[in-house]
Write a protein that holds these residues in place. Structure first.
Motif, PDB file in Angstrom:
ATOM      1  N   ARG A  30       0.794  -1.221   0.000  1.00  0.00           N
ATOM      2  CA  ARG A  30       0.000   0.000   0.000  1.00  0.00           C
ATOM      3  C   ARG A  30       0.836   1.286   0.000  1.00  0.00           C
ATOM      4  O   ARG A  30       0.385   2.309  -0.505  1.00  0.00           O
ATOM      5  N   PHE A  31       2.011   1.242   0.619  1.00  0.00           N
ATOM      6  CA  PHE A  31       2.836   2.443   0.754  1.00  0.00           C
ATOM      7  C   PHE A  31       4.308   2.144   0.448  1.00  0.00           C
ATOM      8  O   PHE A  31       5.174   2.297   1.320  1.00  0.00           O
ATOM      9  N   GLU A  46      -7.115  -4.459   6.598  1.00  0.00           N
ATOM     10  CA  GLU A  46      -6.241  -5.503   6.085  1.00  0.00           C
ATOM     11  C   GLU A  46      -5.252  -5.973   7.158  1.00  0.00           C
ATOM     12  O   GLU A  46      -4.989  -7.170   7.290  1.00  0.00           O
ATOM     13  N   ILE A  48      -3.091  11.285   3.514  1.00  0.00           N
ATOM     14  CA  ILE A  48      -3.667  10.080   2.920  1.00  0.00           C
ATOM     15  C   ILE A  48      -5.177  10.090   3.143  1.00  0.00           C
ATOM     16  O   ILE A  48      -5.633  10.380   4.251  1.00  0.00           O
ATOM     17  N   GLU A 102      -8.850   9.167   4.148  1.00  0.00           N
ATOM     18  CA  GLU A 102      -9.370   8.361   5.263  1.00  0.00           C
ATOM     19  C   GLU A 102      -9.732   6.944   4.802  1.00  0.00           C
ATOM     20  O   GLU A 102      -9.481   5.977   5.518  1.00  0.00           O
ATOM     21  N   LYS A 103     -10.288   6.836   3.609  1.00  0.00           N
ATOM     22  CA  LYS A 103     -10.682   5.524   3.091  1.00  0.00           C
ATOM     23  C   LYS A 103      -9.478   4.596   2.975  1.00  0.00           C
ATOM     24  O   LYS A 103      -9.550   3.423   3.346  1.00  0.00           O
ATOM     25  N   LYS A 104      -8.369   5.101   2.469  1.00  0.00           N
ATOM     26  CA  LYS A 104      -7.171   4.263   2.312  1.00  0.00           C
ATOM     27  C   LYS A 104      -6.607   3.871   3.682  1.00  0.00           C
ATOM     28  O   LYS A 104      -6.160   2.741   3.869  1.00  0.00           O
ATOM     29  N   ILE A 105      -6.658   4.769   4.638  1.00  0.00           N
ATOM     30  CA  ILE A 105      -6.201   4.452   5.996  1.00  0.00           C
ATOM     31  C   ILE A 105      -7.065   3.338   6.573  1.00  0.00           C
ATOM     32  O   ILE A 105      -6.548   2.356   7.120  1.00  0.00           O
ATOM     33  N   GLN A 106      -8.386   3.462   6.455  1.00  0.00           N
ATOM     34  CA  GLN A 106      -9.292   2.457   7.003  1.00  0.00           C
ATOM     35  C   GLN A 106      -9.129   1.111   6.313  1.00  0.00           C
ATOM     36  O   GLN A 106      -9.134   0.069   6.973  1.00  0.00           O
ATOM     37  N   GLU A 107      -8.938   1.120   5.007  1.00  0.00           N
ATOM     38  CA  GLU A 107      -8.714  -0.132   4.278  1.00  0.00           C
ATOM     39  C   GLU A 107      -7.431  -0.808   4.748  1.00  0.00           C
ATOM     40  O   GLU A 107      -7.386  -2.035   4.899  1.00  0.00           O
ATOM     41  N   THR A 108      -6.413  -0.018   5.002  1.00  0.00           N
ATOM     42  CA  THR A 108      -5.143  -0.563   5.487  1.00  0.00           C
ATOM     43  C   THR A 108      -5.321  -1.176   6.872  1.00  0.00           C
ATOM     44  O   THR A 108      -4.837  -2.283   7.140  1.00  0.00           O
TER      45      THR A 108
END
Length: 70
Positions: A26-27, A66, A55, A57-63
């Protein structure tokens, strides 16, 4: 993975290969940053607080979702 209410440290995450793989996927730019080693004692909670400025919020929550599955 138990994220300890986001109080798990970057060091603990990087020492666990499945979690490290999530961050690598992801990063990838962050994983090559020269200061990554110095951030080992920083908590995930602290990382999230800073990341929210850069970043979505959606990408943070998805991470986080996971990471909880690994």
């Amino acid at each position: 993975m138990n994220l300890k209410n986001n109080r798990i440290t970057v060091g603990e995450l990087m020492d666990y290969e499945p979690a490290k793989a999530v961050f690598q996927k992801r990063f990838p730019m962050v994983m090559r940053h020269p200061m990554l080693g110095a951030a080992r004692t920083v908590t995930l909670e602290q990382v999230i607080a800073v990341a929210k400025g850069y970043i979505p919020e959606k990408k943070i929550q998805e991470t986080l979702n996971e990471l909880q599955k690994v």
